[in-house]
Design a protein around this motif. Structure first.
Motif, mmCIF file in Angstrom:
data_model
loop_
_atom_site.group_PDB
_atom_site.id
_atom_site.type_symbol
_atom_site.label_atom_id
_atom_site.label_comp_id
_atom_site.label_asym_id
_atom_site.label_seq_id
_atom_site.Cartn_x
_atom_site.Cartn_y
_atom_site.Cartn_z
ATOM 1 N N ARG A 8 46.526 63.755 -4.697
ATOM 2 C CA ARG A 8 46.854 65.109 -4.217
ATOM 3 C C ARG A 8 45.694 65.657 -3.393
ATOM 4 N NH1 ARG A 8 52.230 65.911 -4.216
ATOM 5 N NH2 ARG A 8 53.128 65.026 -6.119
ATOM 6 N N LYS A 9 45.970 66.722 -2.643
ATOM 7 C CA LYS A 9 44.952 67.290 -1.759
ATOM 8 C C LYS A 9 44.791 68.776 -2.066
ATOM 9 C CE LYS A 9 47.058 63.907 0.954
ATOM 10 N NZ LYS A 9 48.463 63.572 1.287
ATOM 11 N N ALA A 10 43.552 69.166 -2.336
ATOM 12 C CA ALA A 10 43.254 70.557 -2.682
ATOM 13 C C ALA A 10 42.289 71.157 -1.680
ATOM 14 C CB ALA A 10 42.659 70.638 -4.089
ATOM 15 N N ILE A 11 42.579 72.392 -1.259
ATOM 16 C CA ILE A 11 41.671 73.153 -0.409
ATOM 17 C C ILE A 11 41.140 74.315 -1.237
ATOM 18 C CG2 ILE A 11 41.417 74.545 1.680
ATOM 19 C CD1 ILE A 11 43.600 72.874 2.967
ATOM 20 N N LEU A 12 39.821 74.363 -1.392
ATOM 21 C CA LEU A 12 39.170 75.355 -2.239
ATOM 22 C C LEU A 12 38.227 76.212 -1.396
ATOM 23 C CD1 LEU A 12 38.185 73.013 -5.226
ATOM 24 C CD2 LEU A 12 40.395 74.114 -4.769
ATOM 25 N N ILE A 13 38.418 77.517 -1.474
ATOM 26 C CA ILE A 13 37.587 78.459 -0.732
ATOM 27 C C ILE A 13 36.516 79.022 -1.662
ATOM 28 C CG2 ILE A 13 37.586 80.526 0.724
ATOM 29 C CD1 ILE A 13 39.252 78.118 1.757
ATOM 30 N N GLY A 14 35.269 79.009 -1.221
ATOM 31 C CA GLY A 14 34.185 79.532 -2.041
ATOM 32 C C GLY A 14 33.883 78.646 -3.230
ATOM 33 N N ALA A 35 38.861 69.507 -0.266
ATOM 34 C CA ALA A 35 38.152 70.156 0.843
ATOM 35 C C ALA A 35 37.643 71.493 0.336
ATOM 36 C CB ALA A 35 39.074 70.360 2.040
ATOM 37 N N LEU A 36 36.427 71.832 0.683
ATOM 38 C CA LEU A 36 35.851 73.067 0.163
ATOM 39 C C LEU A 36 34.945 73.703 1.187
ATOM 40 C CD1 LEU A 36 32.558 72.716 -1.196
ATOM 41 C CD2 LEU A 36 33.894 70.746 -1.947
ATOM 42 N N CYS A 37 34.770 75.001 1.028
ATOM 43 C CA CYS A 37 33.825 75.721 1.873
ATOM 44 C C CYS A 37 33.030 76.687 1.017
ATOM 45 C CB CYS A 37 34.533 76.465 3.010
ATOM 46 S SG CYS A 37 35.543 77.875 2.492
ATOM 47 N N ALA A 54 33.224 60.657 -7.141
ATOM 48 C CA ALA A 54 34.374 60.412 -8.012
ATOM 49 C C ALA A 54 35.371 59.450 -7.373
ATOM 50 C CB ALA A 54 35.061 61.737 -8.352
ATOM 51 N N GLY A 55 35.085 59.026 -6.139
ATOM 52 C CA GLY A 55 35.922 58.038 -5.483
ATOM 53 C C GLY A 55 37.086 58.611 -4.698
ATOM 54 N N VAL A 56 36.985 59.886 -4.335
ATOM 55 C CA VAL A 56 38.053 60.519 -3.560
ATOM 56 C C VAL A 56 37.491 61.027 -2.234
ATOM 57 C CG1 VAL A 56 39.329 61.198 -5.636
ATOM 58 C CG2 VAL A 56 37.667 62.790 -4.643
ATOM 59 N N THR A 57 38.387 61.459 -1.359
ATOM 60 C CA THR A 57 37.974 62.013 -0.072
ATOM 61 C C THR A 57 37.473 63.435 -0.254
ATOM 62 O OG1 THR A 57 39.607 60.673 1.103
ATOM 63 C CG2 THR A 57 38.739 62.595 2.257
ATOM 64 N N ALA A 58 36.390 63.766 0.411
ATOM 65 C CA ALA A 58 35.836 65.122 0.371
ATOM 66 C C ALA A 58 35.572 65.608 1.783
ATOM 67 C CB ALA A 58 34.550 65.158 -0.441
ATOM 68 N N PHE A 59 35.768 66.911 1.982
ATOM 69 C CA PHE A 59 35.489 67.543 3.269
ATOM 70 C C PHE A 59 34.903 68.906 2.980
ATOM 71 C CE2 PHE A 59 36.788 70.461 6.685
ATOM 72 C CZ PHE A 59 36.245 69.820 7.786
ATOM 73 N N GLY A 60 33.830 69.263 3.661
ATOM 74 C CA GLY A 60 33.212 70.554 3.389
ATOM 75 C C GLY A 60 32.507 71.134 4.588
#
Length: 253
Positions: A8-14, A35-37, A54-60
Protein backbone atom coordinates in the motif's frame (compact mmCIF):
# COMPACT_ATOMS: atom_id res chain seq x y z
CA UNK A 1 -3.29 -10.50 12.06
CA UNK A 2 -2.34 -9.35 8.59
CA UNK A 3 -3.35 -5.69 8.28
CA UNK A 4 -3.21 -5.84 4.49
CA UNK A 5 -0.75 -2.95 4.31
CA UNK A 6 1.94 -4.67 2.27
CA UNK A 7 2.39 -2.81 -1.00
CA UNK A 8 0.00 0.00 0.00
CA UNK A 9 1.02 3.63 -0.42
CA UNK A 10 0.71 6.26 2.31
CA UNK A 11 1.23 10.01 2.08
CA UNK A 12 1.95 11.59 5.47
CA UNK A 13 2.07 15.33 6.07
CA UNK A 14 4.21 16.60 8.94
CA UNK A 15 5.72 13.18 9.64
CA UNK A 16 9.35 14.16 10.20
CA UNK A 17 9.08 13.91 14.00
CA UNK A 18 7.02 12.77 16.98
CA UNK A 19 3.71 10.99 16.24
CA UNK A 20 4.06 11.28 12.47
CA UNK A 21 7.53 9.75 12.55
CA UNK A 22 6.33 6.78 14.55
CA UNK A 23 3.36 6.27 12.23
CA UNK A 24 5.67 6.31 9.21
CA UNK A 25 7.94 3.73 10.80
CA UNK A 26 5.07 1.41 11.80
CA UNK A 27 3.47 1.61 8.36
CA UNK A 28 6.84 0.81 6.76
CA UNK A 29 7.33 -2.17 9.07
CA UNK A 30 3.95 -3.45 7.84
CA UNK A 31 5.17 -3.24 4.23
CA UNK A 32 3.56 0.07 3.28
CA UNK A 33 5.40 2.46 0.95
CA UNK A 34 5.59 5.92 2.53
CA UNK A 35 5.92 9.49 1.29
CA UNK A 36 6.34 12.16 3.92
CA UNK A 37 7.10 15.81 4.36
CA UNK A 38 8.08 18.14 7.17
CA UNK A 39 9.64 21.52 7.65
CA UNK A 40 13.21 20.30 8.16
CA UNK A 41 15.00 18.40 5.40
CA UNK A 42 17.46 16.83 7.83
CA UNK A 43 14.62 15.32 9.89
CA UNK A 44 12.76 14.23 6.75
CA UNK A 45 15.92 12.48 5.50
CA UNK A 46 16.30 10.59 8.79
CA UNK A 47 12.74 9.26 8.62
CA UNK A 48 13.13 8.40 4.93
CA UNK A 49 16.23 6.36 5.79
CA UNK A 50 14.34 4.49 8.52
CA UNK A 51 11.46 3.77 6.16
CA UNK A 52 13.80 2.54 3.44
CA UNK A 53 15.54 0.29 5.97
CA UNK A 54 12.23 -1.57 6.34
CA UNK A 55 12.53 -2.60 2.69
CA UNK A 56 9.87 -0.34 1.21
CA UNK A 57 9.86 2.70 -1.06
CA UNK A 58 10.26 6.07 0.65
CA UNK A 59 9.92 9.61 -0.66
CA UNK A 60 10.42 12.78 1.33
CA UNK A 61 10.78 16.53 0.96
CA UNK A 62 10.97 19.59 3.17
CA UNK A 63 7.64 21.39 2.74
CA UNK A 64 5.89 24.21 4.56
CA UNK A 65 2.48 22.57 5.04
CA UNK A 66 0.85 25.96 5.53
CA UNK A 67 1.78 26.94 1.96
CA UNK A 68 -1.40 26.64 -0.12
CA UNK A 69 0.60 25.97 -3.29
CA UNK A 70 3.50 23.88 -2.01
CA UNK A 71 1.41 21.33 -0.09
CA UNK A 72 -0.85 20.17 -2.96
CA UNK A 73 2.20 20.13 -5.23
CA UNK A 74 4.01 17.83 -2.80
CA UNK A 75 1.02 15.46 -2.60
CA UNK A 76 0.87 15.21 -6.39
CA UNK A 77 4.61 14.59 -6.57
CA UNK A 78 4.45 12.03 -3.74
CA UNK A 79 1.63 10.10 -5.41
CA UNK A 80 3.69 10.03 -8.58
CA UNK A 81 6.74 8.74 -6.73
CA UNK A 82 4.80 5.97 -4.99
CA UNK A 83 2.53 5.13 -7.90
CA UNK A 84 -0.66 6.21 -6.13
CA UNK A 85 -2.10 6.83 -2.70
CA UNK A 86 -4.14 4.48 -0.50
CA UNK A 87 -3.71 6.30 2.82
CA UNK A 88 -3.57 10.01 3.65
CA UNK A 89 -2.80 11.43 7.09
CA UNK A 90 -1.87 14.95 8.19
CA UNK A 91 0.04 15.32 11.45
CA UNK A 92 0.79 19.05 11.29
CA UNK A 93 -0.46 20.93 14.32
CA UNK A 94 0.23 23.78 16.69
CA UNK A 95 -1.14 24.87 20.04
CA UNK A 96 -0.30 28.46 21.02
CA UNK A 97 -2.53 28.07 24.09
CA UNK A 98 -3.93 31.61 23.92
CA UNK A 99 -7.46 32.79 23.18
CA UNK A 100 -6.60 35.61 20.79
CA UNK A 101 -6.98 36.48 17.12
CA UNK A 102 -3.39 35.45 16.61
CA UNK A 103 -3.96 32.13 18.39
CA UNK A 104 -7.02 31.27 16.32
CA UNK A 105 -5.25 32.18 13.08
CA UNK A 106 -2.18 30.17 14.04
CA UNK A 107 -4.19 26.97 14.56
CA UNK A 108 -6.15 27.56 11.37
CA UNK A 109 -2.98 28.10 9.32
CA UNK A 110 -0.85 25.34 10.82
CA UNK A 111 -3.45 22.66 11.55
CA UNK A 112 -6.89 23.01 9.97
CA UNK A 113 -6.10 24.42 6.53
CA UNK A 114 -3.24 21.98 5.81
CA UNK A 115 -5.61 19.15 6.71
CA UNK A 116 -8.43 20.27 4.43
CA UNK A 117 -6.10 21.27 1.59
CA UNK A 118 -4.24 18.02 1.89
CA UNK A 119 -7.38 15.93 1.74
CA UNK A 120 -8.64 17.78 -1.32
CA UNK A 121 -5.30 17.26 -3.06
CA UNK A 122 -5.16 13.56 -2.12
CA UNK A 123 -8.75 12.70 -3.07
CA UNK A 124 -8.14 12.14 -6.81
CA UNK A 125 -5.55 9.52 -5.93
CA UNK A 126 -7.58 7.97 -3.10
CA UNK A 127 -10.51 7.64 -5.51
CA UNK A 128 -8.34 5.38 -7.68
CA UNK A 129 -7.51 3.09 -4.75
CA UNK A 130 -9.48 -0.03 -3.86
CA UNK A 131 -8.89 0.71 -0.16
CA UNK A 132 -8.76 4.50 0.20
CA UNK A 133 -8.34 5.62 3.80
CA UNK A 134 -8.03 9.00 5.51
CA UNK A 135 -7.12 9.24 9.18
CA UNK A 136 -7.51 12.58 10.95
CA UNK A 137 -6.15 13.48 14.36
CA UNK A 138 -8.14 15.39 16.95
CA UNK A 139 -7.42 15.64 20.68
CA UNK A 140 -9.05 14.81 23.99
CA UNK A 141 -9.03 18.58 24.50
CA UNK A 142 -11.83 18.63 21.91
CA UNK A 143 -14.17 16.39 23.89
CA UNK A 144 -13.63 17.55 27.49
CA UNK A 145 -12.67 20.83 29.10
CA UNK A 146 -8.88 21.16 29.15
CA UNK A 147 -7.04 24.28 30.29
CA UNK A 148 -9.93 26.63 29.54
CA UNK A 149 -11.10 28.31 26.33
CA UNK A 150 -8.53 28.11 23.56
CA UNK A 151 -8.60 27.78 19.78
CA UNK A 152 -6.73 24.46 19.68
CA UNK A 153 -9.46 22.62 21.58
CA UNK A 154 -12.29 24.22 19.62
CA UNK A 155 -10.74 23.64 16.22
CA UNK A 156 -9.78 20.07 17.07
CA UNK A 157 -13.48 19.56 17.79
CA UNK A 158 -14.14 20.85 14.27
CA UNK A 159 -11.84 18.11 12.94
CA UNK A 160 -14.18 15.48 14.40
CA UNK A 161 -17.20 17.03 12.69
CA UNK A 162 -15.33 17.49 9.40
CA UNK A 163 -14.11 13.90 9.42
CA UNK A 164 -17.59 12.48 9.92
CA UNK A 165 -18.99 14.60 7.08
CA UNK A 166 -16.18 13.43 4.79
CA UNK A 167 -16.92 9.82 5.71
CA UNK A 168 -20.58 10.25 4.80
CA UNK A 169 -19.74 11.87 1.47
CA UNK A 170 -17.00 9.54 0.29
CA UNK A 171 -18.18 6.15 1.55
CA UNK A 172 -19.88 5.53 -1.79
CA UNK A 173 -16.42 5.83 -3.39
CA UNK A 174 -14.95 3.27 -1.04
CA UNK A 175 -12.92 5.89 0.83
CA UNK A 176 -12.99 5.55 4.61
CA UNK A 177 -12.47 8.51 6.95
CA UNK A 178 -11.85 7.98 10.65
CA UNK A 179 -10.75 10.33 13.40
CA UNK A 180 -8.41 9.38 16.23
CA UNK A 181 -8.74 11.35 19.46
CA UNK A 182 -5.47 10.87 21.35
CA UNK A 183 -4.76 11.86 24.90
CA UNK A 184 -1.27 13.00 25.94
CA UNK A 185 1.45 11.28 23.90
CA UNK A 186 5.08 11.23 25.00
CA UNK A 187 7.80 10.86 22.39
CA UNK A 188 11.45 11.77 22.78
CA UNK A 189 11.06 14.44 20.07
CA UNK A 190 7.59 15.65 21.03
CA UNK A 191 6.28 18.68 22.96
CA UNK A 192 5.86 16.91 26.31
CA UNK A 193 9.65 16.69 26.71
CA UNK A 194 9.93 20.47 26.96
CA UNK A 195 6.82 20.67 29.16
CA UNK A 196 8.22 18.09 31.57
CA UNK A 197 11.51 19.98 31.81
CA UNK A 198 9.98 23.46 32.14
CA UNK A 199 6.89 22.61 34.22
CA UNK A 200 7.49 19.32 36.04
CA UNK A 201 4.58 19.83 38.45
CA UNK A 202 2.15 20.39 35.58
CA UNK A 203 3.52 17.37 33.73
CA UNK A 204 3.21 15.15 36.79
CA UNK A 205 -0.32 16.44 37.37
CA UNK A 206 -1.39 15.39 33.88
CA UNK A 207 0.15 11.93 34.27
CA UNK A 208 -1.63 11.57 37.61
CA UNK A 209 -4.97 12.01 35.81
CA UNK A 210 -4.30 9.06 33.48
CA UNK A 211 -5.52 5.84 35.12
CA UNK A 212 -2.85 3.82 33.30
CA UNK A 213 -0.26 5.94 35.11
CA UNK A 214 1.64 7.07 32.02
CA UNK A 215 1.25 8.80 28.68
CA UNK A 216 0.78 6.96 25.39
CA UNK A 217 4.00 6.09 23.60
CA UNK A 218 4.77 6.99 20.01
CA UNK A 219 4.84 3.34 19.03
CA UNK A 220 1.42 2.71 20.57
CA UNK A 221 -0.28 5.59 18.76
CA UNK A 222 1.55 4.65 15.56
CA UNK A 223 0.12 1.14 15.76
CA UNK A 224 -3.37 2.48 16.42
CA UNK A 225 -3.10 4.74 13.37
CA UNK A 226 -1.82 1.89 11.19
CA UNK A 227 -4.68 -0.40 12.26
CA UNK A 228 -7.40 2.18 11.60
CA UNK A 229 -5.83 3.16 8.27
CA UNK A 230 -5.43 -0.42 7.11
CA UNK A 231 -7.68 -2.60 4.92
CA UNK A 232 -8.17 -4.77 8.02
CA UNK A 233 -10.79 -2.17 9.02
CA UNK A 234 -12.70 -2.07 5.73
CA UNK A 235 -16.09 -1.45 7.36
CA UNK A 236 -14.90 1.16 9.86
CA UNK A 237 -15.66 4.69 8.68
CA UNK A 238 -17.07 7.82 10.26
CA UNK A 239 -15.72 6.70 13.62
CA UNK A 240 -14.13 8.86 16.30
CA UNK A 241 -11.85 6.67 18.40
CA UNK A 242 -10.43 7.83 21.73
CA UNK A 243 -6.91 6.55 22.50
CA UNK A 244 -6.09 8.00 25.90
CA UNK A 245 -5.49 5.38 28.61
CA UNK A 246 -8.85 6.42 30.17
CA UNK A 247 -7.65 10.03 30.56
CA UNK A 248 -11.09 11.39 29.63
CA UNK A 249 -13.82 10.70 32.14
CA UNK A 250 -16.93 10.93 29.94
CA UNK A 251 -18.77 7.77 28.93
CA UNK A 252 -17.89 6.97 25.30
CA UNK A 253 -21.03 6.37 23.23
Amino acid sequence: MDLGLKGRKAILIGANASVGRHAAEILAQEGCHVALCGRTQEKVDRVVATVEAAGVTAFGEAVDASDAVALPAFIKEAAGALGGCDIFISFVSTNPGVDSDEGWQAVMNADILPLSRGIRAALPFLQQSDAGSIVTLSSTGAVEDFMGPQPYNALKAAVINYSHALAQKHAVEGIRVNCLIPGPIYTDDGPWVAIRNAMPDFYDGIVAQIPMGRMCSGEEIGKAIAFVASPACRFLTGASLVVDGAFTKRVQF
